[in-house]
Design an enzyme around this catalytic site. Sequence first.
Site, short mmCIF file in Angstrom:
data_model
loop_
_atom_site.label_atom_id
_atom_site.label_comp_id
_atom_site.label_asym_id
_atom_site.label_seq_id
_atom_site.Cartn_x
_atom_site.Cartn_y
_atom_site.Cartn_z
N ASP A 165 9.05 -37.41 21.96
CA ASP A 165 9.68 -38.14 23.07
C ASP A 165 8.96 -37.82 24.38
O ASP A 165 8.12 -36.92 24.43
CB ASP A 165 11.17 -37.75 23.13
CG ASP A 165 12.03 -38.89 23.64
OD1 ASP A 165 11.52 -39.77 24.35
OD2 ASP A 165 13.25 -38.91 23.32
N GLU A 197 6.71 -42.37 22.07
CA GLU A 197 7.45 -43.23 23.00
C GLU A 197 6.64 -43.45 24.28
O GLU A 197 7.19 -43.77 25.33
CB GLU A 197 8.82 -42.62 23.32
CG GLU A 197 9.68 -42.39 22.09
CD GLU A 197 11.17 -42.38 22.36
OE1 GLU A 197 11.63 -42.99 23.35
OE2 GLU A 197 11.90 -41.77 21.56
N TRP A 198 5.35 -43.28 24.16
CA TRP A 198 4.43 -43.36 25.29
C TRP A 198 4.58 -44.65 26.11
O TRP A 198 4.86 -44.57 27.32
CB TRP A 198 3.03 -43.11 24.73
CG TRP A 198 1.85 -43.26 25.61
CD1 TRP A 198 1.82 -43.60 26.94
CD2 TRP A 198 0.49 -43.08 25.21
NE1 TRP A 198 0.53 -43.63 27.38
CE2 TRP A 198 -0.31 -43.32 26.34
CE3 TRP A 198 -0.14 -42.73 24.01
CZ2 TRP A 198 -1.70 -43.24 26.30
CZ3 TRP A 198 -1.52 -42.65 23.98
CH2 TRP A 198 -2.29 -42.90 25.11
N PRO A 199 4.45 -45.85 25.49
CA PRO A 199 4.55 -47.04 26.34
C PRO A 199 5.91 -47.22 27.01
O PRO A 199 5.98 -47.69 28.15
CB PRO A 199 4.24 -48.21 25.40
CG PRO A 199 4.32 -47.66 24.02
CD PRO A 199 4.13 -46.19 24.09
N ASP A 225 16.54 -47.73 24.25
CA ASP A 225 17.20 -47.30 23.02
C ASP A 225 18.13 -48.39 22.47
O ASP A 225 18.86 -49.02 23.23
CB ASP A 225 18.06 -46.05 23.27
CG ASP A 225 17.22 -44.84 23.63
OD1 ASP A 225 15.98 -44.95 23.68
OD2 ASP A 225 17.83 -43.77 23.88
#
Length: 414
Positions: A165, A197-199, A225
């Site tokens: 995350d 969850e980089w982008p 989410d």
Amino acid sequence: MKPVTQMGAVVLVLFTIGAFISPVRSLDNGLALKPTMGWLHWERFMCNVDCDTDPNNCISENLYMQMADVMVMEGWKEAGYEYVCIDDCWPSHQRDAKGRLQADPKRFPRGIKKLADYVHSKGLKLGIYADLGTFTCGGFPGSLGYYDIDAQTFADWGVDLLKFDGCYMKWTLLGEGYTNMSIALNQTGRSILYSCEWPLYEWPYHQPDYAAIRKVCNHWRNFADVYDSWDSVKTILDWTADHQDVIVPAAGPGGWNDPDMLVIGNFGLSHAQQESQMALWAIMAAPLLMSNDLRDICPRSKQLLQNTRIIDISQDPLGRQGYRTAKVDSFEVWERHLSGGRLALAVMNKQEIGGPRGFPLTLATLPSWKICHPQCNVTQVLPSYKELGVQTLLSKLVVVVNPSGTALLTVTPI
Ligand code: GLA
């Protein structure tokens, strides 16, 4: 040196051309050649650490052991669901004397290695969660400054997937962080699928570099989410369609866009809406990570999640992500190119009033219907399985779609 045969030369030339035109290189760990399938605790069980009052649903080793048991006994594993994944809130708030993360001793008395052994003994794989910043999103210890130690700890435990995350991290350092953890994982020598969850954390500031992301991650979350509601599922679909020109080309074997978990089998979606989520997640070549209670799930939801015809679309070896191709009369059409020149078609009825409505499959509503020239074979997969037979460009085929439901079809050219 052996002389190159004519056939060999052709193969060599094709290979060389292939190497140059291959659009975006994927993470070279040989994993996620098809969208990942499994179960992930977050949406359904969140950060429930209260094992005293809620022992059945708290984040503890029992939860994952029970899910693994059910996955084997109830046909989930056979359907392709393979990863049992821990999300946030598993660790102790303190690292150990050697700086290693440790599981909360009360909730995971036997530790993660034993849990991994158990999951492996069932023929399944174990996923774990960490965060590249100073804390996880739930406030547990982050991995910043500990990437090598944490990667090695996960490898020593026998972990097979890491969801990493991006909370509590300066956004300009996301690229460096995700890349360094990817390197740390590779250096352990263990195959660990890398879910990022980089982008998601970059979009508020600028358009992420998807070619770079694909080189580092096996899948990546782009957007908010998922919640247990039709509104949430619709918002994710809209975001995806609105950004499809940017994100769809990045997807392919080894690296996938991740629209977040399947919430089928919970409380918020009607059956038609559950069919829409399943159909569209298959069209989007999304990871199929269920977040529900497999110990107690309604038979219809189970049947939907285990529908082999939909799973075959999701796992199609061509590995191309589908996209929205039309919005007509409160219908949305989504298409995915499949291997063998076939096409998967999803027609979603966005009108949330009234009863089932007919959608005519014609060249006018659907330019790709041209694959029915001279003839094609059409199968309806949802809402019920039906062979619709041989069709031509002039056929007058109408599919009937429930409100907020989806008709899913496959079309095979003849
Ligand atoms: C973020 C992620 C979620 C979940 C939580 C856990 O919100 O996007 O998927 O992992 O953190 O705290």
